[in-house]
Design a protein around this motif. Structure first.
Motif, PDB file in Angstrom:
ATOM      1  N   ALA A   1      76.082 102.331  12.682  1.00  0.00           N
ATOM      2  CA  ALA A   1      77.726 101.500  12.674  1.00  0.00           C
ATOM      3  C   ALA A   1      77.125 101.180  14.198  1.00  0.00           C
ATOM      4  N   ILE A   2      77.006 100.797  15.107  1.00  0.00           N
ATOM      5  CA  ILE A   2      76.735  99.988  16.527  1.00  0.00           C
ATOM      6  C   ILE A   2      75.951  99.243  15.873  1.00  0.00           C
ATOM      7  N   ALA A   3      74.267  99.376  15.612  1.00  0.00           N
ATOM      8  CA  ALA A   3      74.411  97.898  14.800  1.00  0.00           C
ATOM      9  C   ALA A   3      74.695  97.381  14.597  1.00  0.00           C
ATOM     10  N   THR A   4      75.338  97.730  13.542  1.00  0.00           N
ATOM     11  CA  THR A   4      75.661  97.054  12.468  1.00  0.00           C
ATOM     12  C   THR A   4      76.794  96.110  12.972  1.00  0.00           C
ATOM     13  N   GLY A   5      77.395  96.735  13.252  1.00  0.00           N
ATOM     14  CA  GLY A   5      78.238  96.332  13.964  1.00  0.00           C
ATOM     15  C   GLY A   5      78.188  94.468  15.057  1.00  0.00           C
ATOM     16  N   LEU A   6      77.463  95.218  16.027  1.00  0.00           N
ATOM     17  CA  LEU A   6      76.257  94.351  16.874  1.00  0.00           C
ATOM     18  C   LEU A   6      75.801  92.928  16.282  1.00  0.00           C
TER      19      LEU A   6
ATOM     20  N   LYS B   1      86.956  80.740   3.725  1.00  0.00           N
ATOM     21  CA  LYS B   1      86.145  81.016   2.488  1.00  0.00           C
ATOM     22  C   LYS B   1      84.111  81.175   3.323  1.00  0.00           C
ATOM     23  N   PHE B   2      84.496  81.210   4.866  1.00  0.00           N
ATOM     24  CA  PHE B   2      82.989  81.555   5.698  1.00  0.00           C
ATOM     25  C   PHE B   2      83.504  83.343   5.133  1.00  0.00           C
ATOM     26  N   LEU B   3      84.124  83.650   5.497  1.00  0.00           N
ATOM     27  CA  LEU B   3      84.433  85.206   5.962  1.00  0.00           C
ATOM     28  C   LEU B   3      83.577  85.619   4.030  1.00  0.00           C
ATOM     29  N   ILE B   4      84.598  85.220   3.027  1.00  0.00           N
ATOM     30  CA  ILE B   4      84.707  85.772   2.308  1.00  0.00           C
ATOM     31  C   ILE B   4      82.681  85.452   1.216  1.00  0.00           C
ATOM     32  N   ALA B   5      82.079  84.285   1.897  1.00  0.00           N
ATOM     33  CA  ALA B   5      80.712  84.372   1.460  1.00  0.00           C
ATOM     34  C   ALA B   5      80.088  85.260   2.522  1.00  0.00           C
ATOM     35  N   PHE B   6      80.400  85.764   3.198  1.00  0.00           N
ATOM     36  CA  PHE B   6      79.664  86.669   4.073  1.00  0.00           C
ATOM     37  C   PHE B   6      79.889  88.004   3.695  1.00  0.00           C
ATOM     38  N   GLY B   7      80.791  88.119   3.508  1.00  0.00           N
ATOM     39  CA  GLY B   7      80.823  89.664   2.477  1.00  0.00           C
ATOM     40  C   GLY B   7      79.978  89.623   1.142  1.00  0.00           C
ATOM     41  N   VAL B   8      80.785  88.470   0.768  1.00  0.00           N
ATOM     42  CA  VAL B   8      79.470  88.331  -0.730  1.00  0.00           C
ATOM     43  C   VAL B   8      77.828  89.211   0.068  1.00  0.00           C
ATOM     44  N   ALA B   9      77.638  88.496   1.320  1.00  0.00           N
ATOM     45  CA  ALA B   9      76.043  88.943   1.474  1.00  0.00           C
ATOM     46  C   ALA B   9      76.288  90.203   2.091  1.00  0.00           C
TER      47      ALA B   9
ATOM     48  N   LEU C   1      82.656  93.251   8.227  1.00  0.00           N
ATOM     49  CA  LEU C   1      83.762  92.083   7.711  1.00  0.00           C
ATOM     50  C   LEU C   1      84.274  92.101   8.788  1.00  0.00           C
ATOM     51  N   LEU C   2      85.125  92.924   9.498  1.00  0.00           N
ATOM     52  CA  LEU C   2      86.178  93.315  10.582  1.00  0.00           C
ATOM     53  C   LEU C   2      85.364  92.314  12.236  1.00  0.00           C
ATOM     54  N   VAL C   3      83.999  92.735  12.094  1.00  0.00           N
ATOM     55  CA  VAL C   3      83.422  92.127  13.243  1.00  0.00           C
ATOM     56  C   VAL C   3      83.057  90.563  13.455  1.00  0.00           C
ATOM     57  N   ALA C   4      82.978  90.528  11.633  1.00  0.00           N
ATOM     58  CA  ALA C   4      82.871  88.954  11.549  1.00  0.00           C
ATOM     59  C   ALA C   4      84.133  88.263  11.572  1.00  0.00           C
ATOM     60  N   GLY C   5      85.278  88.969  11.349  1.00  0.00           N
ATOM     61  CA  GLY C   5      86.437  88.295  11.021  1.00  0.00           C
ATOM     62  C   GLY C   5      87.473  88.104  12.889  1.00  0.00           C
ATOM     63  N   VAL C   6      86.716  88.705  13.630  1.00  0.00           N
ATOM     64  CA  VAL C   6      87.088  88.939  14.686  1.00  0.00           C
ATOM     65  C   VAL C   6      86.795  87.761  15.237  1.00  0.00           C
ATOM     66  N   VAL C   7      85.149  87.722  15.630  1.00  0.00           N
ATOM     67  CA  VAL C   7      84.024  86.613  15.927  1.00  0.00           C
ATOM     68  C   VAL C   7      84.806  84.916  15.790  1.00  0.00           C
ATOM     69  N   VAL C   8      84.644  85.055  14.340  1.00  0.00           N
ATOM     70  CA  VAL C   8      85.421  83.694  14.169  1.00  0.00           C
ATOM     71  C   VAL C   8      86.731  83.553  14.905  1.00  0.00           C
ATOM     72  N   VAL C   9      87.892  84.502  14.585  1.00  0.00           N
ATOM     73  CA  VAL C   9      88.291  83.604  15.297  1.00  0.00           C
ATOM     74  C   VAL C   9      88.614  83.576  17.016  1.00  0.00           C
ATOM     75  N   GLY C  10      87.956  84.685  17.090  1.00  0.00           N
ATOM     76  CA  GLY C  10      87.824  84.631  18.527  1.00  0.00           C
ATOM     77  C   GLY C  10      87.448  83.029  18.798  1.00  0.00           C
TER      78      GLY C  10
ATOM     79  N   VAL D   1      76.330  89.192  16.777  1.00  0.00           N
ATOM     80  CA  VAL D   1      75.569  88.085  16.507  1.00  0.00           C
ATOM     81  C   VAL D   1      75.367  87.215  16.047  1.00  0.00           C
ATOM     82  N   ALA D   2      74.747  87.203  14.170  1.00  0.00           N
ATOM     83  CA  ALA D   2      74.578  86.280  13.737  1.00  0.00           C
ATOM     84  C   ALA D   2      75.843  85.395  13.513  1.00  0.00           C
ATOM     85  N   VAL D   3      77.383  85.927  13.515  1.00  0.00           N
ATOM     86  CA  VAL D   3      78.311  84.967  13.177  1.00  0.00           C
ATOM     87  C   VAL D   3      78.438  83.656  14.191  1.00  0.00           C
ATOM     88  N   VAL D   4      78.189  85.016  15.752  1.00  0.00           N
ATOM     89  CA  VAL D   4      78.551  83.981  16.661  1.00  0.00           C
ATOM     90  C   VAL D   4      77.406  82.494  17.037  1.00  0.00           C
TER      91      VAL D   4
END
Length: 167
Positions: free
Chosen positions: A107-112, A6-14, A49-58, A116-119
């Motif tokens: 791309a690097i700035a967007t992913g990084l 649910k967290f990641l779906i809402a993250f994706g909505v943004a 979304l990929l970065v957020a998913g990896v961070v949340v799971v990690g 950071v925001a998800v962490v």
């Protein structure tokens, strides 16, 4: 980890909102008018979304969070925190775009900055503890089945999993 979904779906909505608004601005958020919307989609939606998913799971694997426990039924909190993290990440990632000139740096700035925001948002969540209620965090005794704080049944946190190599 239904709460994390649910967290990641809402993250994706943004980021969907960021993508849609970027299409209406000249050059979009990427400031690359030569890219078609389909070519922008992986960078502006898929990568965060990929970065957020990896961070949340990690983060959840290293230090489980109460809000992501499957027994917790607080969808409003899960959606709100995900949307907040997504909006923060979208604004952080969009801010440096005018000064960046290559797609790789964007791309690097967007992913990084998404990571950071998800962490920040997930590390600030209360951790799941083996002796505490997953709903409210109250301490539950070894032989109690009901939480003294919220009255939930069977909400005591599980002990940490031990690796088989230690046995």
């Amino acid at each position: 980890m239904r709460g994390a979904a649910k967290f990641l779906i809402a993250f994706g909505v943004a980021f969907v909102l960021r993508f849609a608004s970027g299409l209406f601005l000249e050059g979009g958020w990427l400031r690359a008018p030569t890219l078609s919307p389909i070519e922008r989609l992986p960078l502006t939606l898929g990568l965060p979304l990929l970065v957020a998913g990896v961070v949340v799971v990690g983060v959840h694997r290293l230090s489980p969070r109460r809000l992501f426990d499957n027994r917790v039924r607080r969808p409003i909190s899960q959606w709100t925190l995900g949307l907040g993290a997504g909006l923060a990440a979208a604004v952080l990632a969009a801010a440096p775009m005018p000064w960046m000139h290559t797609l790789v740096s964007k791309a690097i700035a967007t992913g990084l900055l998404s990571g950071v925001a998800v962490v920040v948002f997930t590390v600030l969540l209360p951790r799941r503890r083996p002796y505490a209620c997953v709903h409210c965090g109250a301490v539950i005794g070894d032989h109690e089945s009901t939480c003294p704080g919220c009255g939930a049944v069977g909400s005591r946190g599980e002990p940490a999993r031990r690796s088989s190599a230690a046995a």
